[in-house]
Motif scaffolding. Structure first.
Motif, PDB file in Angstrom:
ATOM      1  N   SER A  32       0.840  -1.190   0.000  1.00 16.31           N
ATOM      2  CA  SER A  32       0.000   0.000   0.000  1.00 16.31           C
ATOM      3  C   SER A  32       0.880   1.247   0.000  1.00 16.31           C
ATOM      4  CB  SER A  32      -0.922  -0.001   1.218  1.00 16.31           C
ATOM      5  OG  SER A  32      -0.161   0.143   2.395  1.00 16.31           O
ATOM      6  N   ASN A  33       0.321   2.352  -0.450  1.00 14.36           N
ATOM      7  CA  ASN A  33       1.079   3.599  -0.515  1.00 14.36           C
ATOM      8  C   ASN A  33       1.536   4.042   0.860  1.00 14.36           C
ATOM      9  OD1 ASN A  33       0.900   3.831  -3.261  1.00 14.36           O
ATOM     10  ND2 ASN A  33      -0.990   5.031  -3.201  1.00 14.36           N
ATOM     11  N   ARG A  34       0.714   3.810   1.865  1.00 11.95           N
ATOM     12  CA  ARG A  34       1.072   4.211   3.225  1.00 11.95           C
ATOM     13  C   ARG A  34       2.290   3.430   3.732  1.00 11.95           C
ATOM     14  NH1 ARG A  34      -2.957   4.421   8.440  1.00 11.95           N
ATOM     15  NH2 ARG A  34      -1.397   5.134   9.891  1.00 11.95           N
ATOM     16  N   LYS A  35       2.281   2.119   3.507  1.00 10.13           N
ATOM     17  CA  LYS A  35       3.417   1.288   3.917  1.00 10.13           C
ATOM     18  C   LYS A  35       4.678   1.687   3.163  1.00 10.13           C
ATOM     19  CE  LYS A  35       1.355  -1.956   6.489  1.00 10.13           C
ATOM     20  NZ  LYS A  35       1.680  -2.324   7.811  1.00 10.13           N
ATOM     21  N   LEU A  36       4.521   2.033   1.881  1.00 11.82           N
ATOM     22  CA  LEU A  36       5.660   2.440   1.074  1.00 11.82           C
ATOM     23  C   LEU A  36       6.252   3.750   1.584  1.00 11.82           C
ATOM     24  CD1 LEU A  36       7.237   1.555  -1.414  1.00 11.82           C
ATOM     25  CD2 LEU A  36       5.713   2.972  -2.776  1.00 11.82           C
ATOM     26  N   ARG A  37       5.382   4.702   1.938  1.00  7.09           N
ATOM     27  CA  ARG A  37       5.854   5.976   2.499  1.00  7.09           C
ATOM     28  C   ARG A  37       6.582   5.759   3.815  1.00  7.09           C
ATOM     29  NH1 ARG A  37       1.055   8.994   3.519  1.00  7.09           N
ATOM     30  NH2 ARG A  37      -0.048   7.642   2.125  1.00  7.09           N
ATOM     31  N   GLU A  38       6.012   4.908   4.674  1.00 12.06           N
ATOM     32  CA  GLU A  38       6.640   4.640   5.968  1.00 12.06           C
ATOM     33  C   GLU A  38       7.980   3.937   5.791  1.00 12.06           C
ATOM     34  OE1 GLU A  38       3.758   2.497   8.238  1.00 12.06           O
ATOM     35  OE2 GLU A  38       2.515   4.262   8.559  1.00 12.06           O
ATOM     36  N   ARG A  96      22.940  21.412  12.170  1.00 16.62           N
ATOM     37  CA  ARG A  96      22.502  21.569  13.558  1.00 16.62           C
ATOM     38  C   ARG A  96      21.591  20.406  13.935  1.00 16.62           C
ATOM     39  NH1 ARG A  96      20.181  27.149  15.084  1.00 16.62           N
ATOM     40  NH2 ARG A  96      20.224  26.043  17.058  1.00 16.62           N
ATOM     41  N   ALA A  97      22.191  19.376  14.497  1.00 17.12           N
ATOM     42  CA  ALA A  97      21.440  18.163  14.840  1.00 17.12           C
ATOM     43  C   ALA A  97      20.482  18.396  16.003  1.00 17.12           C
ATOM     44  CB  ALA A  97      22.400  17.037  15.179  1.00 17.12           C
ATOM     45  N   ASP A  98      20.697  19.455  16.784  1.00 17.72           N
ATOM     46  CA  ASP A  98      19.821  19.719  17.924  1.00 17.72           C
ATOM     47  C   ASP A  98      18.425  20.156  17.498  1.00 17.72           C
ATOM     48  OD1 ASP A  98      21.114  22.053  16.951  1.00 17.72           O
ATOM     49  OD2 ASP A  98      20.498  23.151  18.741  1.00 17.72           O
ATOM     50  N   LEU A  99      18.256  20.542  16.249  1.00 23.17           N
ATOM     51  CA  LEU A  99      16.939  20.983  15.762  1.00 23.17           C
ATOM     52  C   LEU A  99      16.033  19.827  15.347  1.00 23.17           C
ATOM     53  CD1 LEU A  99      17.999  24.018  13.577  1.00 23.17           C
ATOM     54  CD2 LEU A  99      16.990  24.059  15.853  1.00 23.17           C
ATOM     55  N   VAL A 100      16.589  18.652  15.150  1.00 18.33           N
ATOM     56  CA  VAL A 100      15.808  17.501  14.684  1.00 18.33           C
ATOM     57  C   VAL A 100      14.966  16.967  15.829  1.00 18.33           C
ATOM     58  CG1 VAL A 100      15.906  15.206  13.672  1.00 18.33           C
ATOM     59  CG2 VAL A 100      17.570  16.932  13.000  1.00 18.33           C
ATOM     60  N   GLU A 101      13.672  16.805  15.583  1.00 26.72           N
ATOM     61  CA  GLU A 101      12.745  16.257  16.570  1.00 26.72           C
ATOM     62  C   GLU A 101      12.124  14.985  16.012  1.00 26.72           C
ATOM     63  OE1 GLU A 101      10.000  19.378  17.453  1.00 26.72           O
ATOM     64  OE2 GLU A 101      11.557  20.689  18.232  1.00 26.72           O
ATOM     65  N   ALA A 102      11.519  14.210  16.871  1.00 27.56           N
ATOM     66  CA  ALA A 102      10.982  12.903  16.485  1.00 27.56           C
ATOM     67  C   ALA A 102       9.891  13.021  15.420  1.00 27.56           C
ATOM     68  CB  ALA A 102      10.447  12.171  17.707  1.00 27.56           C
ATOM     69  N   HIS A 103       9.100  14.068  15.473  1.00 29.30           N
ATOM     70  CA  HIS A 103       7.990  14.186  14.520  1.00 29.30           C
ATOM     71  C   HIS A 103       8.428  14.760  13.179  1.00 29.30           C
ATOM     72  CE1 HIS A 103       7.746  18.515  15.329  1.00 29.30           C
ATOM     73  NE2 HIS A 103       7.958  18.179  16.579  1.00 29.30           N
ATOM     74  N   ASP A 104       9.684  15.155  13.036  1.00 29.15           N
ATOM     75  CA  ASP A 104      10.171  15.702  11.770  1.00 29.15           C
ATOM     76  C   ASP A 104      10.258  14.644  10.677  1.00 29.15           C
ATOM     77  OD1 ASP A 104      10.386  18.175  12.916  1.00 29.15           O
ATOM     78  OD2 ASP A 104      12.538  18.028  13.310  1.00 29.15           O
ATOM     79  N   ILE A 105      10.367  13.386  11.043  1.00 26.56           N
ATOM     80  CA  ILE A 105      10.491  12.335  10.026  1.00 26.56           C
ATOM     81  C   ILE A 105       9.206  12.144   9.239  1.00 26.56           C
ATOM     82  CG2 ILE A 105      12.286  11.109  11.285  1.00 26.56           C
ATOM     83  CD1 ILE A 105      10.171   9.056  12.061  1.00 26.56           C
ATOM     84  N   SER A 106       8.079  12.539   9.801  1.00 28.12           N
ATOM     85  CA  SER A 106       6.805  12.340   9.111  1.00 28.12           C
ATOM     86  C   SER A 106       6.414  13.534   8.242  1.00 28.12           C
ATOM     87  CB  SER A 106       5.689  12.048  10.117  1.00 28.12           C
ATOM     88  OG  SER A 106       5.540  13.136  10.990  1.00 28.12           O
ATOM     89  N   ALA A 107       7.287  14.532   8.133  1.00 22.85           N
ATOM     90  CA  ALA A 107       7.004  15.695   7.296  1.00 22.85           C
ATOM     91  C   ALA A 107       7.025  15.291   5.825  1.00 22.85           C
ATOM     92  CB  ALA A 107       8.030  16.788   7.552  1.00 22.85           C
ATOM     93  N   THR A 108       6.359  16.081   4.995  1.00 28.17           N
ATOM     94  CA  THR A 108       6.333  15.800   3.566  1.00 28.17           C
ATOM     95  C   THR A 108       7.736  15.851   2.978  1.00 28.17           C
ATOM     96  OG1 THR A 108       4.165  16.828   3.468  1.00 28.17           O
ATOM     97  CG2 THR A 108       5.273  16.468   1.385  1.00 28.17           C
ATOM     98  N   ASP A 109       8.498  16.869   3.344  1.00 30.74           N
ATOM     99  CA  ASP A 109       9.886  17.004   2.897  1.00 30.74           C
ATOM    100  C   ASP A 109      10.741  17.327   4.117  1.00 30.74           C
ATOM    101  OD1 ASP A 109      12.205  17.325   1.539  1.00 30.74           O
ATOM    102  OD2 ASP A 109      11.554  19.032   0.332  1.00 30.74           O
ATOM    103  N   PRO A 110      11.234  16.320   4.829  1.00 33.82           N
ATOM    104  CA  PRO A 110      11.960  16.558   6.076  1.00 33.82           C
ATOM    105  C   PRO A 110      13.223  17.389   5.896  1.00 33.82           C
ATOM    106  CG  PRO A 110      11.699  14.198   5.695  1.00 33.82           C
ATOM    107  CD  PRO A 110      11.104  14.913   4.542  1.00 33.82           C
ATOM    108  N   ASP A 111      13.899  17.245   4.755  1.00 37.24           N
ATOM    109  CA  ASP A 111      15.117  18.020   4.527  1.00 37.24           C
ATOM    110  C   ASP A 111      14.813  19.509   4.418  1.00 37.24           C
ATOM    111  OD1 ASP A 111      16.903  15.809   4.493  1.00 37.24           O
ATOM    112  OD2 ASP A 111      16.168  15.305   2.487  1.00 37.24           O
ATOM    113  N   PHE A 112      13.750  19.851   3.719  1.00 38.72           N
ATOM    114  CA  PHE A 112      13.363  21.257   3.587  1.00 38.72           C
ATOM    115  C   PHE A 112      12.899  21.819   4.930  1.00 38.72           C
ATOM    116  CE2 PHE A 112      10.202  24.550   2.362  1.00 38.72           C
ATOM    117  CZ  PHE A 112      11.090  25.457   1.821  1.00 38.72           C
ATOM    118  N   LEU A 113      12.183  21.020   5.694  1.00 39.10           N
ATOM    119  CA  LEU A 113      11.740  21.452   7.018  1.00 39.10           C
ATOM    120  C   LEU A 113      12.931  21.795   7.898  1.00 39.10           C
ATOM    121  CD1 LEU A 113       9.525  21.776   9.224  1.00 39.10           C
ATOM    122  CD2 LEU A 113       9.866  19.362   9.708  1.00 39.10           C
TER     123      LEU A 113
END
Length: 98
Positions: free
Chosen positions: A29-35, A50-67
């Motif tokens: 499924s698309n959801r499993k593929l995204r995960e 700056r690794a101190d800015l990374v939070e646990a919920h950042d991985i679920s962003a649409t574009d985590p690198d841009f965030l």
């Protein structure tokens, strides 16, 4: 003798059909593929200065690198944490007396 050869061919045909199943995995499924394609927190921390800015919920962003690029931009104000919550601001303190 020719019947033995035919039996061997039939067995090979059965094996070929099972090999086809191995070549084409079950549909994901698309959801499993995204995960599955999501980066881990450790991978994001390695990518950013700056690794101190990374939070646990950042991985679920649409574009985590841009965030994380936006988070690391100087002179920016972080978004308040309660903006991402479903419950209204300060509604959790409803039963607490003054």
């Amino acid at each position: 003798p020719s019947n033995d050869d035919d039996d061997d061919d039939d067995d090979d045909d059965d094996d070929d059909s099972s090999d086809d199943d191995d070549e084409y995995p079950a549909a994901i499924s698309n959801r499993k593929l995204r995960e599955r394609n999501r980066p881990t927190v450790a991978q994001l921390k390695n990518r950013v200065e700056r690794a101190d800015l990374v939070e646990a919920h950042d991985i679920s962003a649409t574009d985590p690198d841009f965030l994380l690029f936006l988070k690391s931009t100087p002179s920016t104000v972080p978004v308040p944490r309660h903006w991402g919550r479903k419950r209204k601001y300060l509604q959790g303190k409803r039963g607490i007396e003054k």
